[in-house]
Enzyme design. Sequence first.
Site, PDB file in Angstrom:
ATOM      1  N   LYS A 110       5.756   1.297   2.727  1.00 48.31           N
ATOM      2  CA  LYS A 110       6.507   2.784   2.728  1.00 48.31           C
ATOM      3  C   LYS A 110       7.094   2.583   4.323  1.00 48.31           C
ATOM      4  O   LYS A 110       6.428   2.754   5.329  1.00 48.31           O
ATOM      5  CB  LYS A 110       5.170   3.511   2.890  1.00 48.31           C
ATOM      6  CG  LYS A 110       5.524   5.163   2.529  1.00 48.31           C
ATOM      7  CD  LYS A 110       6.687   5.492   3.522  1.00 48.31           C
ATOM      8  CE  LYS A 110       6.412   6.094   4.855  1.00 48.31           C
ATOM      9  NZ  LYS A 110       7.385   6.563   5.724  1.00 48.31           N
TER      10      LYS A 110
ATOM     11  N   GLU B 213      11.395   6.864   6.989  1.00 44.66           N
ATOM     12  CA  GLU B 213      12.247   7.474   6.314  1.00 44.66           C
ATOM     13  C   GLU B 213      13.672   7.700   7.014  1.00 44.66           C
ATOM     14  O   GLU B 213      14.748   8.106   6.546  1.00 44.66           O
ATOM     15  CB  GLU B 213      11.679   8.922   6.069  1.00 44.66           C
ATOM     16  CG  GLU B 213      11.187   9.766   7.263  1.00 44.66           C
ATOM     17  CD  GLU B 213       9.704   9.551   7.717  1.00 44.66           C
ATOM     18  OE1 GLU B 213       9.478   8.510   8.045  1.00 44.66           O
ATOM     19  OE2 GLU B 213       9.138  10.372   7.792  1.00 44.66           O
TER      20      GLU B 213
ATOM     21  N   SER C  58       3.640   5.167  15.973  1.00 45.62           N
ATOM     22  CA  SER C  58       3.065   5.670  17.210  1.00 45.62           C
ATOM     23  C   SER C  58       1.404   5.915  17.315  1.00 45.62           C
ATOM     24  O   SER C  58       0.887   5.906  16.414  1.00 45.62           O
ATOM     25  CB  SER C  58       3.727   7.194  17.263  1.00 45.62           C
ATOM     26  OG  SER C  58       3.338   8.032  16.389  1.00 45.62           O
TER      27      SER C  58
ATOM     28  N   CYS D 104       8.793  -1.443  20.876  1.00 43.45           N
ATOM     29  CA  CYS D 104       7.359  -1.444  21.413  1.00 43.45           C
ATOM     30  C   CYS D 104       6.988  -2.478  22.505  1.00 43.45           C
ATOM     31  O   CYS D 104       6.145  -2.223  23.159  1.00 43.45           O
ATOM     32  CB  CYS D 104       6.509  -1.770  20.224  1.00 43.45           C
ATOM     33  SG  CYS D 104       6.448  -3.259  19.547  1.00 43.45           S
TER      34      CYS D 104
HETATM   35  P1  NAD Z   1       5.966   7.330  13.748  1.00 46.93           P
HETATM   36  O1  NAD Z   1       4.482   7.088  14.229  1.00 46.93           O
HETATM   37  O2  NAD Z   1       6.438   8.564  13.878  1.00 46.93           O
HETATM   38  O3  NAD Z   1       6.211   6.586  12.142  1.00 46.93           O
HETATM   39  C1  NAD Z   1       5.853   5.334  11.612  1.00 46.93           C
HETATM   40  C2  NAD Z   1       5.281   5.628  10.134  1.00 46.93           C
HETATM   41  O4  NAD Z   1       4.396   6.591  10.083  1.00 46.93           O
HETATM   42  C3  NAD Z   1       6.607   5.984   9.416  1.00 46.93           C
HETATM   43  O5  NAD Z   1       6.502   5.185   8.190  1.00 46.93           O
HETATM   44  C4  NAD Z   1       6.226   7.473   9.259  1.00 46.93           C
HETATM   45  O6  NAD Z   1       6.999   7.943   8.186  1.00 46.93           O
HETATM   46  C5  NAD Z   1       4.784   7.559   9.032  1.00 46.93           C
HETATM   47  N1  NAD Z   1       4.199   8.775   9.475  1.00 46.93           N
HETATM   48  C6  NAD Z   1       4.781   9.637  10.547  1.00 46.93           C
HETATM   49  N2  NAD Z   1       4.141  10.658  10.879  1.00 46.93           N
HETATM   50  C7  NAD Z   1       2.948  10.494   9.789  1.00 46.93           C
HETATM   51  C8  NAD Z   1       1.853  11.363   9.568  1.00 46.93           C
HETATM   52  N3  NAD Z   1       1.593  12.447  10.326  1.00 46.93           N
HETATM   53  N4  NAD Z   1       0.968  10.990   8.524  1.00 46.93           N
HETATM   54  C9  NAD Z   1       1.209   9.933   7.877  1.00 46.93           C
HETATM   55  N5  NAD Z   1       2.419   9.065   8.146  1.00 46.93           N
HETATM   56  C10 NAD Z   1       3.296   9.307   9.160  1.00 46.93           C
HETATM   57  O7  NAD Z   1       6.647   6.216  14.593  1.00 46.93           O
HETATM   58  P2  NAD Z   1       8.306   5.933  14.853  1.00 46.93           P
HETATM   59  O8  NAD Z   1       8.836   6.839  15.497  1.00 46.93           O
HETATM   60  O9  NAD Z   1       8.754   5.551  13.337  1.00 46.93           O
HETATM   61  O10 NAD Z   1       8.175   4.511  15.594  1.00 46.93           O
HETATM   62  C11 NAD Z   1       8.067   4.450  17.027  1.00 46.93           C
HETATM   63  C12 NAD Z   1       6.887   4.165  17.420  1.00 46.93           C
HETATM   64  O11 NAD Z   1       6.183   3.036  16.833  1.00 46.93           O
HETATM   65  C13 NAD Z   1       6.629   4.014  18.974  1.00 46.93           C
HETATM   66  O12 NAD Z   1       5.400   4.571  19.334  1.00 46.93           O
HETATM   67  C14 NAD Z   1       6.482   2.255  19.437  1.00 46.93           C
HETATM   68  O13 NAD Z   1       5.895   1.858  20.390  1.00 46.93           O
HETATM   69  C15 NAD Z   1       5.568   2.142  17.761  1.00 46.93           C
HETATM   70  N6  NAD Z   1       5.755   0.556  17.486  1.00 46.93           N
HETATM   71  C16 NAD Z   1       4.666  -0.274  17.797  1.00 46.93           C
HETATM   72  C17 NAD Z   1       4.731  -1.388  17.599  1.00 46.93           C
HETATM   73  C18 NAD Z   1       3.672  -2.342  17.822  1.00 46.93           C
HETATM   74  O14 NAD Z   1       3.931  -3.499  17.419  1.00 46.93           O
HETATM   75  N7  NAD Z   1       2.708  -1.924  18.806  1.00 46.93           N
HETATM   76  C19 NAD Z   1       5.868  -2.083  17.068  1.00 46.93           C
HETATM   77  C20 NAD Z   1       7.239  -1.015  16.828  1.00 46.93           C
HETATM   78  C21 NAD Z   1       7.082   0.266  16.956  1.00 46.93           C
END
Ligand code: NAD
Length: 497
Positions: free
Chosen positions: A173, A176, A226, A281
């Site tokens: 997944k 989006e 996140s 990240c």
């Molecule tokens: P996000 O948490 O908004 O989204 C990540 C995924 O979760 C997406 O597929 C999204 O559709 C889904 N999602 C979002 N809200 C949700 C909810 N309430 N319930 C279920 N699913 C949900 O993250 P983002 O903005 O796409 O990415 C940036 C974040 O990712 C930053 O915090 C970054 O540090 C982190 N990140 C971490 C790593 C790592 O290895 N630790 C690597 C890359 C990115």
Amino acid sequence: MRSLHHYIGGRTVEGRSGRDGPVFDPATGEQSATVAYASADETRAAITAAAEAFPEWAATPPLRRARIMFRFKELVEANIGEIASLVTAEHGKTLSDAKGSITRGVEVVEFACGIPHLLKGEYSDNVGTGVDSWSLRQPLGVCAGITPFNFPAMVPMWMFPVAIACGNTFILKPSEKDPSCALRLAELMGDAGLPPGVFNVLNGDREAVETLLEDERVAAVSFVGSTAVAEQVYRRATTAGKRVQALGGAKNHMVVMPDADLEQAADALMGAAFGSAGERCMAISVAVTVGDAGDALVEKLAPRVRALKVGPGSDPDSDMGPLVTQAHFERVKGYIDAGEKDGADLVVDGRGVSLQGYEGGYYMGGNLFDNVTPEMSIYTDEIFGPVLSVVRRDDFEGALKLVNEHEYGNGAAIFTRDGDAAREFSHRAQAGMVGVNVPIPVPMAFHSFGGWKRSLFGDHFMHGPEGVRFYTKMKTVTSRWPTGIRQGAEYIMPTMK
Ligand code: NAD
């Protein structure tokens, strides 16, 4: 306008939920596509496809699975320009950076090509008289991957090549915000000879994710995103009895000791803080200067930050592309406003960048703050934008304390010429990945990637040996063949005879 759907059971499946969302080109601010959001029923149909494909795939010899991975690697390499363009068009990062990230993903595929070796178990001959024992690792079943916007190729490729090579089937997944890349990777997996249903891409939002977390046919969940969502995914999916690795946000510190080569440290900080507009990240967002390194480093950084070239990711002259969405741009800008209000010194202000011909794009220049203190929101929070904060400390212990007291523990680096300080730092830093004169210590595919503290929920890092452990379960077999000597029933705990 393009419409993006799902890839399930080896073919494109049109979304029927009636729900979808916009995909933007961050370089222009124009909408480029709509992406379908899967309903719970559509998500369950994808799980059914993956569950039905599992028994045959699990029984396929690992060497045959590896050969498909070899072909997939060749196809990704042959199409890297096209895949990078998809990443740049929806994420905004520069083409060269996009290609670099795809190459880091291909390295995981190369690792997965060695799966026959990686799945070798252990054997003990004659654990008791005439009794042998061995352990082996078997696949889990249907695995799900939920991935963030910032690495639309690399982060999914941390997961599915290892999961699939181990004999699992997979539902991805993707974010989006930039879903095209995942769909293209799925097509290439099909072209490489992967049977239908082994790798599926399901587009969607929370509804799809929650269905994946609840459905008992999903055995394991890999999440990257996140921290707030990672923690929620971890709690829900573990409560539903699944194996979970959920990687969250970060605030990576780089400690600059007074004896460091400051030219080298300044160059390293530029790439680490501003590459991919800080949307990594493993980006360094805090430079901790020790003693008199502070003034000299800020003096070297300021002109470099001012000279950053911001432009469309497709322009080879751009150092940095736009931010991913208008909403994210506003969020980053809000943090810079707050940092100023809280009293930090804004040495370079990147707000207010406007590019002729690209007025609708989400461009922001580099931002450099000095004299940041630990209670300011620009220090406590992950901004995920082109903002570098300098925090000053008198000595090594004060700098290390700062690293260790932050809630995140993804990466941490030290720049120094002092082996003793470097060794102490490597041992005592509370972070999953540590760099010594290396600003972004992202482990290679044959090691494993992950953070500590609130940067990772679960017990396993991703890819490398930890990836194989995560996507398999161990079985230990103890075997004796009848010898013709019948001993009758035994009622005591068997011990070695
Ligand atoms: P996000 O948490 O908004 O989204 C990540 C995924 O979760 C997406 O597929 C999204 O559709 C889904 N999602 C979002 N809200 C949700 C909810 N309430 N319930 C279920 N699913 C949900 O993250 P983002 O903005 O796409 O990415 C940036 C974040 O990712 C930053 O915090 C970054 O540090 C982190 N990140 C971490 C790593 C790592 O290895 N630790 C690597 C890359 C990115």
